[in-house]
Design an enzyme around this catalytic site. Structure first.
Site, PDB file in Angstrom:
ATOM      1  CE  LYS A  14      -2.331  -0.924   3.647  1.00  0.00           C
ATOM      2  NZ  LYS A  14      -1.751  -2.578   4.386  1.00  0.00           N
ATOM      3  NE  ARG A  89      -4.467  -1.626   9.641  1.00  0.00           N
ATOM      4  CZ  ARG A  89      -3.718  -1.037   8.455  1.00  0.00           C
ATOM      5  NH1 ARG A  89      -3.586  -0.455   8.549  1.00  0.00           N
ATOM      6  NH2 ARG A  89      -2.924  -2.301   9.017  1.00  0.00           N
ATOM      7  NE  ARG A 128       6.735  -3.128   5.970  1.00  0.00           N
ATOM      8  CZ  ARG A 128       5.567  -2.891   6.279  1.00  0.00           C
ATOM      9  NH1 ARG A 128       5.127  -2.117   5.035  1.00  0.00           N
ATOM     10  NH2 ARG A 128       5.090  -3.221   6.616  1.00  0.00           N
ATOM     11  NE  ARG A 134       6.151  -1.108  10.189  1.00  0.00           N
ATOM     12  CZ  ARG A 134       5.066  -1.246   9.497  1.00  0.00           C
ATOM     13  NH1 ARG A 134       4.731  -0.162   8.444  1.00  0.00           N
ATOM     14  NH2 ARG A 134       3.771  -1.390   9.983  1.00  0.00           N
ATOM     15  NE  ARG A 146       1.761  -5.401  11.808  1.00  0.00           N
ATOM     16  CZ  ARG A 146       2.805  -5.247  10.727  1.00  0.00           C
ATOM     17  NH1 ARG A 146       4.016  -6.027  10.903  1.00  0.00           N
ATOM     18  NH2 ARG A 146       2.930  -4.497   9.106  1.00  0.00           N
TER      19      ARG A 146
HETATM   20  P1  ADP Z   1       0.867  -2.374   7.644  1.00  0.00           P
HETATM   21  O1  ADP Z   1       0.593  -1.968   6.945  1.00  0.00           O
HETATM   22  O2  ADP Z   1       2.223  -3.082   6.825  1.00  0.00           O
HETATM   23  O3  ADP Z   1       0.290  -3.256   8.797  1.00  0.00           O
HETATM   24  P2  ADP Z   1       0.726   0.267   8.589  1.00  0.00           P
HETATM   25  O4  ADP Z   1       1.233   1.329   9.292  1.00  0.00           O
HETATM   26  O5  ADP Z   1      -0.455  -0.109   8.284  1.00  0.00           O
HETATM   27  O6  ADP Z   1       1.627  -0.979   8.117  1.00  0.00           O
HETATM   28  O7  ADP Z   1      -0.295  -0.249  10.065  1.00  0.00           O
HETATM   29  C1  ADP Z   1       0.397  -0.545  11.420  1.00  0.00           C
HETATM   30  C2  ADP Z   1      -0.085  -0.146  12.702  1.00  0.00           C
HETATM   31  O8  ADP Z   1      -0.548   0.617  13.065  1.00  0.00           O
HETATM   32  C3  ADP Z   1      -1.213  -1.061  12.706  1.00  0.00           C
HETATM   33  O9  ADP Z   1      -1.117  -2.963  13.283  1.00  0.00           O
HETATM   34  C4  ADP Z   1      -1.852  -0.941  14.262  1.00  0.00           C
HETATM   35  O10 ADP Z   1      -1.528  -1.140  15.072  1.00  0.00           O
HETATM   36  C5  ADP Z   1      -2.003   0.323  13.652  1.00  0.00           C
HETATM   37  N1  ADP Z   1      -3.211   0.978  12.468  1.00  0.00           N
HETATM   38  C6  ADP Z   1      -2.248   1.674  11.155  1.00  0.00           C
HETATM   39  N2  ADP Z   1      -3.871   1.425  10.366  1.00  0.00           N
HETATM   40  C7  ADP Z   1      -4.442   1.395  11.461  1.00  0.00           C
HETATM   41  C8  ADP Z   1      -6.449   2.322  11.872  1.00  0.00           C
HETATM   42  N3  ADP Z   1      -7.032   2.451  10.874  1.00  0.00           N
HETATM   43  N4  ADP Z   1      -6.999   1.093  13.018  1.00  0.00           N
HETATM   44  C9  ADP Z   1      -6.375   1.034  13.884  1.00  0.00           C
HETATM   45  N5  ADP Z   1      -4.772   0.876  13.965  1.00  0.00           N
HETATM   46  C10 ADP Z   1      -4.130   1.258  13.120  1.00  0.00           C
END
Ligand code: ADP
Length: 191
Positions: A14, A89, A128, A134, A146
């Site tokens: 993404k 999400r 990654r 991270r 996740r």
């Molecule tokens: P990835 O898609 O690789 O998991 P992101 O950077 O999108 O990475 O998200 C990392 C973390 O941030 C998620 O595992 C969650 O804990 C938090 N997070 C991100 N976006 C949301 C969301 N819309 N609602 C709740 N938690 C979120």
């Protein structure tokens, strides 16, 4: 406005593809993960709260995330559109986003969902981790968590946009350029 939800499991690409889309269509990129990470770095109250959930591979609570997202959207004056990356999400987030955008006289144009199978996701995330710094990428147990959270809580959001005839699935396997071309043509034919 062109408002796109770029959807997909962790590691689907993404963030990488968002960069291509904002360049071509002049959109504002809003990544909830990036905003949370910036807050963690700055040691804000929001960052401290988000960190405990993120490090465990869990979702940050809806209310916190929705309020944060709203305050990010209104920072931009007369944008051409947004690309929402990592949001919504949950169905509650999708509902809140619809209501919020309606209040701004706009709406989601399209959900583009990158599809990548689980073993490939795990390989990509561990790779990654070598440069992302991270903590949630470095631990295989957190990656499992996740992906499970994605399957249980996030994947149902597809149906929300399917019901509005806004859902387009995109094959997320191939070269970065190939996938970009698939996204461009989905936007150009559906918009
Ligand atoms: P990835 O898609 O690789 O998991 P992101 O950077 O999108 O990475 O998200 C990392 C973390 O941030 C998620 O595992 C969650 O804990 C938090 N997070 C991100 N976006 C949301 C969301 N819309 N609602 C709740 N938690 C979120």
């Amino acid at each position: 406005m062109l408002n796109i939800v770029l959807f997909g499991p962790p590691g689907a690409g993404k963030g990488t593809q968002s960069e291509r889309l904002i360049e071509k269509y002049g959109l504002v990129h809003l990544s909830t993960g990036d905003v949370f990470r910036a807050n963690i770095k700055d040691e804000t109250e929001l960052g401290n709260l988000a960190k405990s959930y993120m490090d465990a591979g869990q979702l940050v609570p809806d209310e916190v995330t929705i309020n944060m997202l709203r305050s990010e959207v209104v920072k931009h004056d007369a944008p051409k559109g947004f690309i929402f990356d990592g949001f919504p999400r949950t169905n509650a987030q999708a509902q809140a986003l619809d209501e919020f955008l309606a209040g701004l006289q706009t709406e989601i144009s399209l959900m583009l969902a990158l599809e990548v199978e689980e073993n490939e996701l795990k390989t990509r995330l561990l790779k990654r981790a070598e440069f992302s710094g991270r903590p949630d990428d470095a631990d295989p147990a957190v990656i499992e968590k996740r992906i499970a959270v994605y399957n249980n809580e996030t994947a149902p959001v597809k149906a929300f946009y399917q019901a509005q005839h806004k859902f387009v699935a995109i094959d997320g396997i191939g070269s970065i350029d190939e996938i970009t071309q698939r996204l461009f043509s989905a936007i150009d034919t559906n918009n």
